[in-house]
Design a protein around this motif. Structure first.
Motif, PDB file in Angstrom:
ATOM      1  N   SER A  39       9.008  11.707  55.469  1.00 54.34           N
ATOM      2  CA  SER A  39       8.189  12.897  55.671  1.00 54.34           C
ATOM      3  C   SER A  39       8.876  13.935  56.548  1.00 54.34           C
ATOM      4  O   SER A  39       8.776  15.133  56.293  1.00 54.34           O
ATOM      5  N   SER A  42      11.587  15.586  54.552  1.00 56.38           N
ATOM      6  CA  SER A  42      11.033  16.425  53.489  1.00 56.38           C
ATOM      7  C   SER A  42      10.757  17.841  53.995  1.00 56.38           C
ATOM      8  O   SER A  42      10.933  18.808  53.258  1.00 56.38           O
ATOM      9  N   PHE A  62       6.472  15.198  47.376  1.00 60.97           N
ATOM     10  CA  PHE A  62       5.860  13.875  47.222  1.00 60.97           C
ATOM     11  C   PHE A  62       5.389  13.655  45.790  1.00 60.97           C
ATOM     12  O   PHE A  62       5.479  12.553  45.270  1.00 60.97           O
ATOM     13  N   LEU A  97       3.820  16.282  61.713  1.00 63.28           N
ATOM     14  CA  LEU A  97       4.290  15.172  60.889  1.00 63.28           C
ATOM     15  C   LEU A  97       5.068  14.127  61.669  1.00 63.28           C
ATOM     16  O   LEU A  97       5.111  12.968  61.267  1.00 63.28           O
ATOM     17  N   ASP A 102       5.316   7.404  56.967  1.00 61.82           N
ATOM     18  CA  ASP A 102       5.399   7.824  55.562  1.00 61.82           C
ATOM     19  C   ASP A 102       4.148   7.396  54.799  1.00 61.82           C
ATOM     20  O   ASP A 102       3.657   8.122  53.937  1.00 61.82           O
ATOM     21  N   VAL A 105       1.366   9.875  55.572  1.00 56.55           N
ATOM     22  CA  VAL A 105       1.574  11.133  54.849  1.00 56.55           C
ATOM     23  C   VAL A 105       1.151  10.967  53.394  1.00 56.55           C
ATOM     24  O   VAL A 105       0.413  11.789  52.848  1.00 56.55           O
TER      25      VAL A 105
END
Length: 117
Positions: A39, A42, A62, A97, A102, A105
């Motif tokens: 995350s 990303s 995602f 975040l 993960d 998320v």
């Protein structure tokens, strides 16, 4: 099996993922998460993609975890005007975040998707 980039968007994403993940060879069918993406990474991918004119979001990464799928989505997505304080928005998102796993998320994205359905 390695699949090379076939267009400019795929090439840009290969370069971005390589920078963020520290990898030299990434195929367009490789999964961001299988390559070590998470995350936090990303958010960096999305920031670099926006710098190159690709309209993407963490949520879309995602949903479309391969370069081929993400580039196809980006090509089909309407371009939105970036907010004037985009860097502040990304910094705030990154800070939020950092405390999430993960799994958390992914669960929040699934919950959001279910709520929108």
């Amino acid at each position: 099996e390695y699949v090379a980039p076939r267009n400019e968007a795929e090439q840009a994403l290969v370069e971005i993922w390589g920078e963020v993940l520290g990898l030299d060879r990434i195929g367009v069918e490789d999964s961001f998460f299988a390559l070590g993406g998470d995350s936090i990474r990303s958010v960096r991918v999305i920031a670099l993609a926006k710098e190159r004119g690709l309209a993407l979001s963490v949520e879309e990464l995602f949903r479309h975890p391969t370069i081929a799928a993400l580039a196809e989505y980006s090509a089909a997505a309407p371009e939105e005007a970036a907010p004037a304080d985009e860097e502040e928005d990304l910094a705030a998102l990154l800070a939020e975040l950092e405390g999430w796993s993960d799994d958390e998320v992914a669960a929040r994205l699934r919950a959001k998707e279910a709520a929108e359905s």
